[in-house]
Design an enzyme around this catalytic site. Structure first.
Site, PDB file in Angstrom:
ATOM      1  N   VAL A 111       0.849  -1.186   0.000  1.00 24.76           N
ATOM      2  CA  VAL A 111       0.000   0.000   0.000  1.00 24.76           C
ATOM      3  C   VAL A 111       0.885   1.236   0.000  1.00 24.76           C
ATOM      4  CG1 VAL A 111      -1.752   1.315   1.259  1.00 24.76           C
ATOM      5  CG2 VAL A 111      -1.873  -1.187   1.209  1.00 24.76           C
ATOM      6  N   GLY A 171       4.361   4.095   3.012  1.00 29.86           N
ATOM      7  CA  GLY A 171       3.917   2.851   2.393  1.00 29.86           C
ATOM      8  C   GLY A 171       4.085   1.699   3.352  1.00 29.86           C
ATOM      9  N   LYS A 172       3.548   0.561   3.012  1.00 26.43           N
ATOM     10  CA  LYS A 172       3.754  -0.646   3.822  1.00 26.43           C
ATOM     11  C   LYS A 172       3.422  -1.858   2.997  1.00 26.43           C
ATOM     12  CE  LYS A 172       4.802  -1.669   8.163  1.00 26.43           C
ATOM     13  NZ  LYS A 172       5.528  -0.819   9.123  1.00 26.43           N
ATOM     14  N   GLY A 173       4.105  -2.954   3.281  1.00 24.96           N
ATOM     15  CA  GLY A 173       3.816  -4.198   2.602  1.00 24.96           C
ATOM     16  C   GLY A 173       3.583  -5.300   3.596  1.00 24.96           C
TER      17      GLY A 173
END
Ligand code: GLU
Length: 416
Positions: free
Chosen positions: A60, A105-107
């Site tokens: 995201v 962001g992040k995953g």
């Protein structure tokens, strides 16, 4: 909009408190509460037993107004798109609080890395990287380690990206091994930042770290380093816990012996230098400083009443629910919010990215000095905002972050 009770819902509640005080424009409010991009991918991996498993992964990019998206990748069975979106939003505010030229962001990948072999983890990491490859890059989105990922996972990530673009790209990911462009001090940076936040808070509240008692939930990269650095400042770490159990010693745990135990057993459980402590007993310990350094939603309306600490420093992202935060704040507990307290990690990730782009590397002392300056600056900005608006530190951190992102959003104007 996110339903009540979701992790993203909690982020929105926190946002709202600050946005109201800022009298934030309605349009900006909408823009800052929607993720820019949410990517969902399926990652087929051949397991060691020959079977094929398909793992779901997310990346995201919540907001990229201030720069490339920045944030870790977590491997955990409980990963959801809602959680990753909230974590990406928190990265946005965290980078803004720390004044880094990054968005958030992040995953996450839904998997249980404790049950996977090294080969399976490598295959999963490479396939996940390949699936999101068009969205990432040093100017687009720069991942890093998070829960259950480490320098080795970043090495595979960087290699996969480099093979695709046809040249070695170090700045595509941070938290790499030192030998391949990682920054000195990065592994310790989040824990070091937590220690600095605790030290600055103690100074503000008028108590000495020397002799102060500490309890830490989560003994991974963040909790263990924070505990060790606080002990080095003279604090007494009396209780620690992880997913497997905990340990307590009223006279203070022997940190070197504990580190040796964890290196051998991968858990603090059954450490001989203290008495066993049930994981849910840790929050009730009579300590000065409590550091949640595990996952989100750990301190809830139910267990907040048991907390006796006067200072709560959030090493984890989102460990305290909005209801628990209200209850603790009303009782006079000083809470250093995640987006300030654990910003040390991404701050040194920024230093790593800068070093990679310059091709010139700093000494560990340089890194630590710059981290110290950044953390103290961020802490002071949030504290002053809290005093000016007569609000808690979390609301103040959001006020600082939202103001910075909103200012640039207005300056840049609307495209099309
Ligand atoms: N995963 C860490 C965090 O939640 C670090 C992110 C980064 O270095 O990009 O802040």
């Amino acid at each position: 909009m996110a339903a009540q009770g979701t992790v993203f819902g909690a982020m929105l509640q926190e946002f709202e408190g600050a946005a109201k005080i800022l009298n934030l424009d309605k349009g900006l409010w909408k823009m800052l509460t929607h993720p820019k991009r949410q990517i969902t991918v399926s990652c087929p991996v051949q397991l060691d037993n020959g079977e094929i498993e398909v793992f779901t992964g997310y990346r995201v990019q919540y907001n990229v107004t201030l720069g490339p998206a920045k944030g870790g990748i977590r491997y955990h069975p409980g990963v959801t798109l809602d959680e990753v979106t909230a974590l990406a939003a928190w990265m946005t505010w965290k980078c803004a609080v720390a004044q880094l030229p990054f968005g958030g962001g992040k995953g996450g990948v839904i998997c249980d890395p404790t049950k996977m072999s090294r080969r399976e983890l490598e295959a999963l990491t490479r396939r996940y990287t390949a699936e999101i490859i068009d969205a990432i890059g040093p100017d687009k989105d720069v991942p890093a380690p998070d829960v259950n990922t480490n320098a080795q996972v970043m090495a595979w990530f960087s290699d996969t990206y480099s093979m695709h673009v046809g040249h070695t790209s170090t700045a595509v990911v941070t938290g790499k091994p030192i030998e391949m462009g990682g920054s000195l001090g990065r592994r310790e940076a989040t824990g070091r930042g937590v220690m600095i936040a605790a030290r600055e808070s103690a100074r503000h509240l008028g108590f000495d770290l020397k002799g102060a008692t500490v309890a830490v939930q989560g003994y991974g990269n963040v909790g263990a380093i924070a505990a060790e650095l606080l002990a080095a400042q003279g604090a007494s770490v009396v209780g620690v816990s992880d997913v497997n159990g905990g340990v307590y010693n009223a006279r203070g745990l022997d940190m070197a012996a504990l580190a040796a135990h964890v290196a051998q057993h991968q858990t603090v459980r059954e450490f001989a230098g203290g008495d066993p402590l049930a994981t849910d007993e840790l929050f009730g310990l009579d300590v000065d400083i409590l550091i949640p350094a595990a996952l989100e939603n750990q301190i809830t309306a139910e267990n907040a009443s048991r907390i006796r600490a006067r200072l709560l420093v959030e090493g984890a992202n989102g460990p305290t629910t909005p209801a628990a935060h209200r209850a603790l704040h009303d009782r006079g507990v000083f809470i250093v919010p995640d987006i300030l307290a654990n910003a040390g990690g991404v701050t040194v990730s920024y230093f790593e990215w800068v070093q990679n782009r310059h091709g010139y590397f700093w000494s560990e002392r340089d890194v630590n000095e710059r981290l110290e300056a950044k953390m103290v600056q961020a802490f002071d900005a949030v504290l002053q905002t809290a005093q000016r608006h007569q609000v808690d530190m979390r609301t103040a951190a959001y006020i600082v972050a939202i103001s910075r992102v909103a200012t640039v959003t207005k300056m840049r104007g609307m495209y099309a």
